[in-house]
Design a protein around this motif. Structure first.
Motif, PDB file in Angstrom:
ATOM      1  N   LYS A 146      37.320  43.910  32.805  1.00 31.00           N
ATOM      2  CA  LYS A 146      38.313  44.826  32.254  1.00 31.00           C
ATOM      3  C   LYS A 146      37.743  45.617  31.079  1.00 31.00           C
ATOM      4  O   LYS A 146      37.052  45.058  30.225  1.00 31.00           O
ATOM      5  CB  LYS A 146      39.556  44.042  31.821  1.00 31.00           C
ATOM      6  CG  LYS A 146      40.259  43.353  32.984  1.00 31.00           C
ATOM      7  CD  LYS A 146      41.553  42.676  32.546  1.00 31.00           C
ATOM      8  CE  LYS A 146      42.280  42.051  33.732  1.00 31.00           C
ATOM      9  NZ  LYS A 146      43.569  41.440  33.346  1.00 31.00           N
ATOM     10  N   THR A 148      38.759  49.063  28.276  1.00 31.53           N
ATOM     11  CA  THR A 148      39.730  50.015  27.742  1.00 31.53           C
ATOM     12  C   THR A 148      38.957  51.190  27.153  1.00 31.53           C
ATOM     13  O   THR A 148      38.083  50.990  26.305  1.00 31.53           O
ATOM     14  CB  THR A 148      40.610  49.367  26.658  1.00 31.53           C
ATOM     15  OG1 THR A 148      41.312  48.250  27.215  1.00 31.53           O
ATOM     16  CG2 THR A 148      41.616  50.369  26.119  1.00 31.53           C
ATOM     17  N   GLY A 160      47.815  54.485  28.927  1.00 32.83           N
ATOM     18  CA  GLY A 160      47.969  53.168  29.529  1.00 32.83           C
ATOM     19  C   GLY A 160      47.747  53.153  31.031  1.00 32.83           C
ATOM     20  O   GLY A 160      47.956  52.119  31.690  1.00 32.83           O
ATOM     21  N   TYR A 161      47.317  54.275  31.578  1.00 30.48           N
ATOM     22  CA  TYR A 161      47.067  54.383  33.025  1.00 30.48           C
ATOM     23  C   TYR A 161      45.938  53.419  33.419  1.00 30.48           C
ATOM     24  O   TYR A 161      44.888  53.381  32.788  1.00 30.48           O
ATOM     25  CB  TYR A 161      46.687  55.813  33.370  1.00 30.48           C
ATOM     26  CG  TYR A 161      46.766  56.171  34.830  1.00 30.48           C
ATOM     27  CD1 TYR A 161      47.991  56.362  35.453  1.00 30.48           C
ATOM     28  CD2 TYR A 161      45.605  56.345  35.576  1.00 30.48           C
ATOM     29  CE1 TYR A 161      48.068  56.724  36.789  1.00 30.48           C
ATOM     30  CE2 TYR A 161      45.668  56.698  36.918  1.00 30.48           C
ATOM     31  CZ  TYR A 161      46.904  56.875  37.523  1.00 30.48           C
ATOM     32  OH  TYR A 161      46.975  57.231  38.853  1.00 30.48           O
ATOM     33  N   LYS A 162      46.184  52.642  34.467  1.00 29.31           N
ATOM     34  CA  LYS A 162      45.219  51.609  34.863  1.00 29.31           C
ATOM     35  C   LYS A 162      44.527  51.989  36.164  1.00 29.31           C
ATOM     36  O   LYS A 162      45.167  52.218  37.191  1.00 29.31           O
ATOM     37  CB  LYS A 162      45.923  50.259  35.022  1.00 29.31           C
ATOM     38  CG  LYS A 162      44.959  49.083  35.206  1.00 29.31           C
ATOM     39  CD  LYS A 162      45.688  47.781  35.487  1.00 29.31           C
ATOM     40  CE  LYS A 162      46.486  47.297  34.303  1.00 29.31           C
ATOM     41  NZ  LYS A 162      47.074  45.946  34.576  1.00 29.31           N
ATOM     42  N   SER A 192      47.330  47.921  39.602  1.00 24.03           N
ATOM     43  CA  SER A 192      46.824  49.156  39.014  1.00 24.03           C
ATOM     44  C   SER A 192      47.610  50.373  39.492  1.00 24.03           C
ATOM     45  O   SER A 192      48.299  50.338  40.515  1.00 24.03           O
ATOM     46  CB  SER A 192      45.342  49.331  39.359  1.00 24.03           C
ATOM     47  OG  SER A 192      44.582  48.317  38.754  1.00 24.03           O
ATOM     48  N   GLU A 401      41.506  50.667  31.723  1.00 22.74           N
ATOM     49  CA  GLU A 401      42.758  51.195  31.185  1.00 22.74           C
ATOM     50  C   GLU A 401      42.453  52.407  30.301  1.00 22.74           C
ATOM     51  O   GLU A 401      41.601  52.338  29.418  1.00 22.74           O
ATOM     52  CB  GLU A 401      43.500  50.132  30.375  1.00 22.74           C
ATOM     53  CG  GLU A 401      44.866  50.608  29.892  1.00 22.74           C
ATOM     54  CD  GLU A 401      45.626  49.548  29.130  1.00 22.74           C
ATOM     55  OE1 GLU A 401      46.823  49.751  28.853  1.00 22.74           O
ATOM     56  OE2 GLU A 401      45.028  48.498  28.801  1.00 22.74           O
ATOM     57  N   LYS A 403      43.505  55.018  27.459  1.00 22.15           N
ATOM     58  CA  LYS A 403      44.393  55.061  26.291  1.00 22.15           C
ATOM     59  C   LYS A 403      44.261  56.396  25.586  1.00 22.15           C
ATOM     60  O   LYS A 403      43.180  56.965  25.474  1.00 22.15           O
ATOM     61  CB  LYS A 403      44.073  53.923  25.334  1.00 22.15           C
ATOM     62  CG  LYS A 403      44.295  52.526  25.907  1.00 22.15           C
ATOM     63  CD  LYS A 403      45.759  52.250  26.197  1.00 22.15           C
ATOM     64  CE  LYS A 403      46.565  52.131  24.927  1.00 22.15           C
ATOM     65  NZ  LYS A 403      47.984  51.810  25.222  1.00 22.15           N
TER      66      LYS A 403
END
Length: 409
Positions: A146, A148, A160-162, A192, A401, A403
């Motif tokens: 993962k 960010t 916050g789009y995954k 997602s 993710e 941001k």
């Protein structure tokens, strides 16, 4: 002739490996078991590549032949380097003795030291065990990694789009449906917004997906699944009966993407919209240096995409990022690639250390890289090719993710 040279090298390495066993133990049955296994690995490899017929990739029995051979060859190479190094020392000592001593018995070359052979065998056991483990467990040891990433110009609606990325499925190598189902379930558990696949669905032929379409067709995401082609998808590494058959295979492979509900991007783009705002998903065909297919056309793929648009680019080979993408005036915020597999072999201590021989071939070979405020993630691959396993570089599901705002200090 190449196979003869190959066998000669293997035998020379075997002689030194045999010397190590002989120095450590006097039990002759151990020598015979070792020689039987070693020659069996060599014979299996020669049979698969010289007797077995048919257009096959390095999968199935051929893949296992490669894996078993590597499990024996790598330790032999270590034994050779250590034992040959000891021989050089012994020769030097023997030469010095001959010069300074008149006694012929004192001038003799010293015998092998048992502790050197013990150390050599101990070190050689590490790659032997690792390569066997990689075939039994490592190839399906799926990891979710993962990340960010922060962008000042990310549209507010996508804060916050995954994004989940997988790459290099190489379905022709698989032999365990339950393990693959587990990997897909693990992917879907990430919930997602979009799933992006960055090429090499097969090793060579569209038919390799016949038994796997249903499983991979279960991949789900709110905004769908998008995909591109990798170098193996074009069928360039297998002999076809005609050019028409090769073209038909590629057409069939493109249909497979649609049958699974995937949106295949062939030097084109799509917009994902939320609350009147949008991001662009741009997909190029394979483009790579070093003799790899160069069908990718970034300018064509992004025709109609504005410079101000936030862009995620799918490009199978990360060398395209170095050659063109990272410096393109349209500014591609995030590029997703694969291709390298991390060589399926290496050492990683997250946050501390990362090494694989493939890093001497590719500047960007695994994980997140940043230049000029633009990012690339090189996925380590979902599947495997040639060597039917993974050691230290595990099959990967990337979850990124997005941001809004500056990167935290």
């Amino acid at each position: 002739m190449r196979w003869i040279i190959f066998v000669v090298i293997y035998v020379v390495l075997d002689i030194y490996a045999y010397q190590a066993f002989k120095t450590v133990t006097r039990h002759t049955w151990i020598y015979y078991i070792y020689l039987l296994l070693s020659l069996g690995a060599l014979a299996f490899l020669l049979y698969q590549f010289n007797v077995e017929s048919g257009d096959r990739s390095w999968a199935g029995p051929r893949g296992y032949a490669v894996g078993i051979f590597l499990a024996f060859f790598a330790p032999k190479l270590i034994l050779f380097l250590m034992m040959f190094g000891e021989d050089l020392v012994r020769l030097v000592i023997g030469g010095i003795r001959k010069l300074v001593s008149s006694n012929s018995s004192e001038a003799a070359i010293p015998s092998r030291r048992k502790f050197i052979s013990q150390i050599a065998l101990g070190i050689a056991a590490i790659p032997f065990a690792s390569l066997l483990y990689g075939m039994v467990q490592g190839r399906y040891n799926f990891k979710v990694l993962k990340y960010t990433l922060h962008f000042d110009d990310l549209p507010d609606a996508f804060d916050g789009y995954k994004v989940t990325q997988i790459s290099d499925i190489h379905s022709g190598s698989f032999d365990n449906p339950e393990k693959i189902k587990y990997g897909i379930d693990l992917l879907n558990e990430q919930e997602s917004d979009v799933v992006l696949f960055t090429g090499d669905l097969v090793n060579n032929k569209a038919s390799e997906m016949d038994h796997w379409k249903e499983i991979f067709g279960k991949i789900e995401a709110k905004d769908g699944v998008y995909s591109v082609l990798g170098n193996h998808d074009y069928g360039d590494y297998v002999q076809w009966e005609s050019s028409e058959a090769k073209r038909a295979n590629l057409a069939d492979l493109k249909k497979v993407h649609g049958e699974m509900g995937w949106n295949l991007l062939l030097n084109e783009h799509r917009f994902v919209e939320r609350d009147g705002q949008r991001i662009a998903l741009v997909g190029v065909e394979n483009w790579g240096i070093g003799g790899f297919k160069q069908a990718g056309d970034l300018d064509r793929a992004a025709a109609g995409v504005e410079e101000k648009d936030f862009k995620i680019l799918l490009s199978h080979d990360p060398s395209y990022w170095q050659e063109k993408i990272k410096s393109d005036p349209k500014k591609y915020h995030l590029t997703l690639s694969g291709h390298t597999h991390g060589m399926q072999f290496g050492i990683e201590i997250p946050g501390w250390f990362k090494w694989s021989p493939v890093q001497y071939r590719y500047e960007n070979w695994a994980g997140i890289y940043e230049e000029f405020g633009r990012y690339i993630n090189v996925n380590r691959g979902f599947g495997y090719l040639a060597y039917p396993g993974r050691v230290g570089i595990w099959p990967e599901i990337s979850v990124i993710e997005l941001k809004k705002g500056p990167k935290p200090a």
